[in-house]
Design an enzyme around this catalytic site. Structure first.
Site, PDB file in Angstrom:
ATOM      1  N   GLN A 131       0.787  -1.219  -0.122  1.00  0.00           N
ATOM      2  CA  GLN A 131       0.113   0.027  -0.031  1.00  0.00           C
ATOM      3  C   GLN A 131       0.893   1.350   0.107  1.00  0.00           C
ATOM      4  OE1 GLN A 131      -1.925   0.583   3.916  1.00  0.00           O
ATOM      5  NE2 GLN A 131      -3.526   1.868   2.969  1.00  0.00           N
ATOM      6  N   GLY A 132       0.741   2.132  -1.138  1.00  0.00           N
ATOM      7  CA  GLY A 132       1.500   3.210  -1.013  1.00  0.00           C
ATOM      8  C   GLY A 132       0.845   4.395  -0.880  1.00  0.00           C
ATOM      9  N   SER A 166       4.656  -1.260   4.369  1.00  0.00           N
ATOM     10  CA  SER A 166       4.672  -2.400   4.820  1.00  0.00           C
ATOM     11  C   SER A 166       4.985  -3.602   3.771  1.00  0.00           C
ATOM     12  CB  SER A 166       3.259  -2.941   5.619  1.00  0.00           C
ATOM     13  OG  SER A 166       3.273  -2.055   6.603  1.00  0.00           O
ATOM     14  N   GLU A 249      -9.774  -0.980   5.346  1.00  0.00           N
ATOM     15  CA  GLU A 249      -8.364  -1.217   5.927  1.00  0.00           C
ATOM     16  C   GLU A 249      -8.683  -1.074   7.503  1.00  0.00           C
ATOM     17  OE1 GLU A 249      -5.234   1.566   5.328  1.00  0.00           O
ATOM     18  OE2 GLU A 249      -3.994   0.180   6.424  1.00  0.00           O
TER      19      GLU A 249
HETATM   20  C1  LIG Z   1       2.529  -0.809  11.612  1.00  0.00           C
HETATM   21  C2  LIG Z   1       2.219  -0.023  10.519  1.00  0.00           C
HETATM   22  C3  LIG Z   1       2.203  -0.367   9.260  1.00  0.00           C
HETATM   23  C4  LIG Z   1       1.912   0.700   8.230  1.00  0.00           C
HETATM   24  N1  LIG Z   1       1.874   0.240   7.041  1.00  0.00           N
HETATM   25  C5  LIG Z   1       1.709   1.211   5.799  1.00  0.00           C
HETATM   26  C6  LIG Z   1       1.580   0.802   4.741  1.00  0.00           C
HETATM   27  O1  LIG Z   1       1.592  -0.534   4.336  1.00  0.00           O
HETATM   28  N2  LIG Z   1       1.307   1.806   3.744  1.00  0.00           N
HETATM   29  C7  LIG Z   1       1.249   3.028   4.057  1.00  0.00           C
HETATM   30  O2  LIG Z   1       1.124   3.754   3.155  1.00  0.00           O
HETATM   31  N3  LIG Z   1       1.446   3.497   5.328  1.00  0.00           N
HETATM   32  C8  LIG Z   1       1.584   2.768   6.226  1.00  0.00           C
HETATM   33  N4  LIG Z   1       1.736   3.151   7.573  1.00  0.00           N
HETATM   34  C9  LIG Z   1       1.725   4.604   7.984  1.00  0.00           C
HETATM   35  C10 LIG Z   1       0.363   5.039   8.713  1.00  0.00           C
HETATM   36  O3  LIG Z   1      -0.603   4.943   7.927  1.00  0.00           O
HETATM   37  C11 LIG Z   1       0.831   6.384   9.120  1.00  0.00           C
HETATM   38  O4  LIG Z   1       1.739   6.283  10.009  1.00  0.00           O
HETATM   39  C12 LIG Z   1      -0.675   7.086   9.929  1.00  0.00           C
HETATM   40  O5  LIG Z   1      -1.269   7.449   9.084  1.00  0.00           O
HETATM   41  C13 LIG Z   1      -0.047   8.397  10.705  1.00  0.00           C
HETATM   42  O6  LIG Z   1       0.558   9.300  10.177  1.00  0.00           O
HETATM   43  P1  LIG Z   1       1.815   9.755  10.187  1.00  0.00           P
HETATM   44  O7  LIG Z   1       2.784   8.670  10.807  1.00  0.00           O
HETATM   45  O8  LIG Z   1       2.385  10.734   9.190  1.00  0.00           O
HETATM   46  O9  LIG Z   1       1.785  10.886  11.575  1.00  0.00           O
HETATM   47  P2  LIG Z   1       1.401  12.310  11.755  1.00  0.00           P
HETATM   48  O10 LIG Z   1       0.272  12.575  10.771  1.00  0.00           O
HETATM   49  O11 LIG Z   1       2.661  13.013  11.581  1.00  0.00           O
HETATM   50  O12 LIG Z   1       0.888  12.242  13.134  1.00  0.00           O
HETATM   51  C14 LIG Z   1       1.411  12.593  14.375  1.00  0.00           C
HETATM   52  C15 LIG Z   1       0.601  12.443  15.678  1.00  0.00           C
HETATM   53  O13 LIG Z   1      -0.168  13.853  15.347  1.00  0.00           O
HETATM   54  C16 LIG Z   1      -1.786  13.465  15.441  1.00  0.00           C
HETATM   55  N5  LIG Z   1      -2.449  14.306  14.509  1.00  0.00           N
HETATM   56  C17 LIG Z   1      -2.257  14.608  13.157  1.00  0.00           C
HETATM   57  N6  LIG Z   1      -3.108  15.279  12.574  1.00  0.00           N
HETATM   58  C18 LIG Z   1      -4.116  15.465  13.647  1.00  0.00           C
HETATM   59  C19 LIG Z   1      -5.450  15.988  13.570  1.00  0.00           C
HETATM   60  N7  LIG Z   1      -6.089  16.670  12.596  1.00  0.00           N
HETATM   61  N8  LIG Z   1      -6.065  15.850  14.719  1.00  0.00           N
HETATM   62  C20 LIG Z   1      -5.693  15.377  15.735  1.00  0.00           C
HETATM   63  N9  LIG Z   1      -4.428  14.724  16.031  1.00  0.00           N
HETATM   64  C21 LIG Z   1      -3.742  14.858  14.771  1.00  0.00           C
HETATM   65  C22 LIG Z   1      -1.680  12.142  14.887  1.00  0.00           C
HETATM   66  O14 LIG Z   1      -2.829  11.236  15.423  1.00  0.00           O
HETATM   67  C23 LIG Z   1      -0.408  11.493  15.627  1.00  0.00           C
HETATM   68  O15 LIG Z   1      -0.487  11.243  17.183  1.00  0.00           O
HETATM   69  C24 LIG Z   1       1.866   2.154   8.829  1.00  0.00           C
HETATM   70  C25 LIG Z   1       1.919   2.529   9.949  1.00  0.00           C
HETATM   71  C26 LIG Z   1       2.107   1.507  10.817  1.00  0.00           C
HETATM   72  C27 LIG Z   1       2.515   1.955  12.384  1.00  0.00           C
END
Ligand SMILES: Cc1cc2nc3c(=O)[nH]c(=O)nc-3n(C[C@H](O)[C@H](O)[C@H](O)COP(=O)(O)OP(=O)(O)OC[C@H]3O[C@@H](n4cnc5c(N)ncnc54)[C@H](O)[C@@H]3O)c2cc1C
Length: 387
Positions: A131-132, A166, A249
């Site tokens: 998933q990209g 992932s 998902e």
């Molecule tokens: C085990 C695992 C597998 C994954 N696999 C994939 C995958 O296969 N493909 C893929 O594309 N992605 C994948 N991801 C990525 C995942 O989807 C993102 O980590 C997730 O969407 C959060 O984005 P971020 O890490 O950029 O956090 P950020 O967006 O930087 O957020 C940081 C913090 O701020 C909070 N926050 C941000 N905006 C708001 C708001 N508007 N209101 C309240 N709080 C807010 C968030 O809740 C979080 O606590 C994976 C992540 C994990 C942990």
């Protein structure tokens, strides 16, 4: 419901005859899962036979139409099959982002040619997807994706970077969000595209984690040429496809809250609870919550399949399911005492307990964080003011 009872008897008999004994053992670790793919890794002949037999019946995707490799079962029959699989202790024959995420999106938004091309391969476990979605500056704010996808007449040209992809290093194909119109408002210039990970210009780099296990990769696209017919849905309207897929998902991730076999934690930890009244009370409270979650999930999934689900329902399920799964592993660790923290000892089952516990920390991040799910519930159900 006589027909359903006939189906139940037939399904039970078929599972009895076809599910190898080894595939009725509880899953011990990641290597017990079968992911299929172009170069599948089977742990044993039994694992291969089980996947192939289920695929031949269309039961890796029981409720998909038969013409796309599915079993053509009604929602009620699918539920009966799942119940009989659980009763037999039968393992899921195939783990697959294709089944749980891309498939539903293709069924709704794909062209007939795309459905015929990809769905049967997914059902037979012949193609492994990653998933990209996420990028360095587009996680929670996913609509900020910047990966560029330009129309070059006879093909698309993709340049950019994804992160947290992932199993990207093991996947055959990627489903990917790309920006096709940089001038449009951010939700309106995104497209949903599919391409082969062997295409020149695609590269992956593993991201190592403290646990020593990591599915994560950074994924880079450098002048990747993609055929024109591999956009799903309308160009620049990929946000609709992306959101629909995210609902599936989140529903899948919420399933972690069910905890696999359905055995109560109290029963699983009985020995440890005898002399610890506080832990005993905590586990009892957990088991009541788990039963309530099971009942809620069953109702929600019925509503989802019947097309009656509220759009924020997957967010409620994802939030509740992942909180529950985290609580389950906290209690398992508490019951295990200091021995459960040992990294590679016999007492911690070769590190299984601490690794699983650490892995649950990611549940409330992956697929959209808990804060984001609560934000969706606040806006779309409670109608609270805010962005
Ligand atoms: C085990 C695992 C597998 C994954 N696999 C994939 C995958 O296969 N493909 C893929 O594309 N992605 C994948 N991801 C990525 C995942 O989807 C993102 O980590 C997730 O969407 C959060 O984005 P971020 O890490 O950029 O956090 P950020 O967006 O930087 O957020 C940081 C913090 O701020 C909070 N926050 C941000 N905006 C708001 C708001 N508007 N209101 C309240 N709080 C807010 C968030 O809740 C979080 O606590 C994976 C992540 C994990 C942990």
């Amino acid at each position: 419901m006589a027909d359903l009872e006939t189906f139940r008897r037939e399904a039970r008999a078929w599972l009895e005859a076809n599910c190898p004994a080894e595939m009725r053992e509880p899953v011990r670790d990641e290597s017990d899962y079968c992911w299929g793919g172009r170069n599948p890794l089977f742990k044993s002949d039994a694992q291969k036979a089980w996947m192939e037999r289920m695929a031949a019946r269309g039961w890796t995707v029981p409720d998909w139409p038969r013409e796309y490799g599915g079993g053509g079962l009604s929602p009620a029959e699918t539920k009966v099959l799942r119940q009989e699989m659980a009763a037999a202790g039968a393992r899921n024959p195939l783990m697959s982002f294709g089944i749980s995420m891309l498939g539903p999106a293709l069924l709704k938004y794909g062209t007939e040619a795309q459905k015929k091309r990809f769905l049967p391969e997914i059902a037979r476990g012949e193609i492994r997807w990653c998933q990209g979605y996420s990028e360095p500056n587009a996680g929670s704010d996913l609509a900020s994706v910047a990966t560029k996808c330009e129309d070059r007449g006879d093909h698309w040209l993709v340049n950019g970077q994804k992160v947290w992809t992932s199993y990207a290093d093991k996947a055959d194909w990627i489903f990917c969000l790309v920006r096709t119109d940089p001038e449009a408002p951010k939700h309106k210039g995104i497209s949903f595209i599919l391409f082969d990970m062997r295409t020149p210009g695609v590269s992956t780099k593993p991201i190592l984690l403290i646990s020593g296990n990591s599915p994560f990769c950074e994924t880079f696209f450098d002048d990747v040429k993609v055929p024109k017919d591999q956009v799903v849905g309308e160009v620049n309207k990929g946000w609709d496809v992306a959101k629909y897929l995210l609902g599936h998902e989140r529903e899948m991730i919420s399933g972690m809250g069910l905890g696999g076999t359905g055995e109560s934690l109290g029963a699983a930890l009985a020995e440890r609870l005898k002399d610890d009244p506080i832990l005993r009370a905590d586990v009892a409270r957990f088991d009541v919550d788990a039963m309530a979650f099971r009942a809620m999930s069953e109702r929600f999934i019925d509503e989802l399949k019947a097309g009656r689900a509220h759009p924020a329902q997957p967010s409620i399920m994802k939030y509740a399911g992942t909180e529950l799964n985290k609580a389950r592993h906290e209690l398992i660790m508490a019951a295990g005492g200091s021995g459960a923290l040992e990294w590679e000892s016999e007492r911690s089952k070769g590190g299984k307990a601490p690794r699983e516990w650490l892995r649950t920390k990611a549940n409330s991040i992956e697929g959209g964080t808990s804060e984001i799910q609560l934000g969706i519930v606040a806006k779309h159900i409670l109608e609270l003011p805010g962005t």
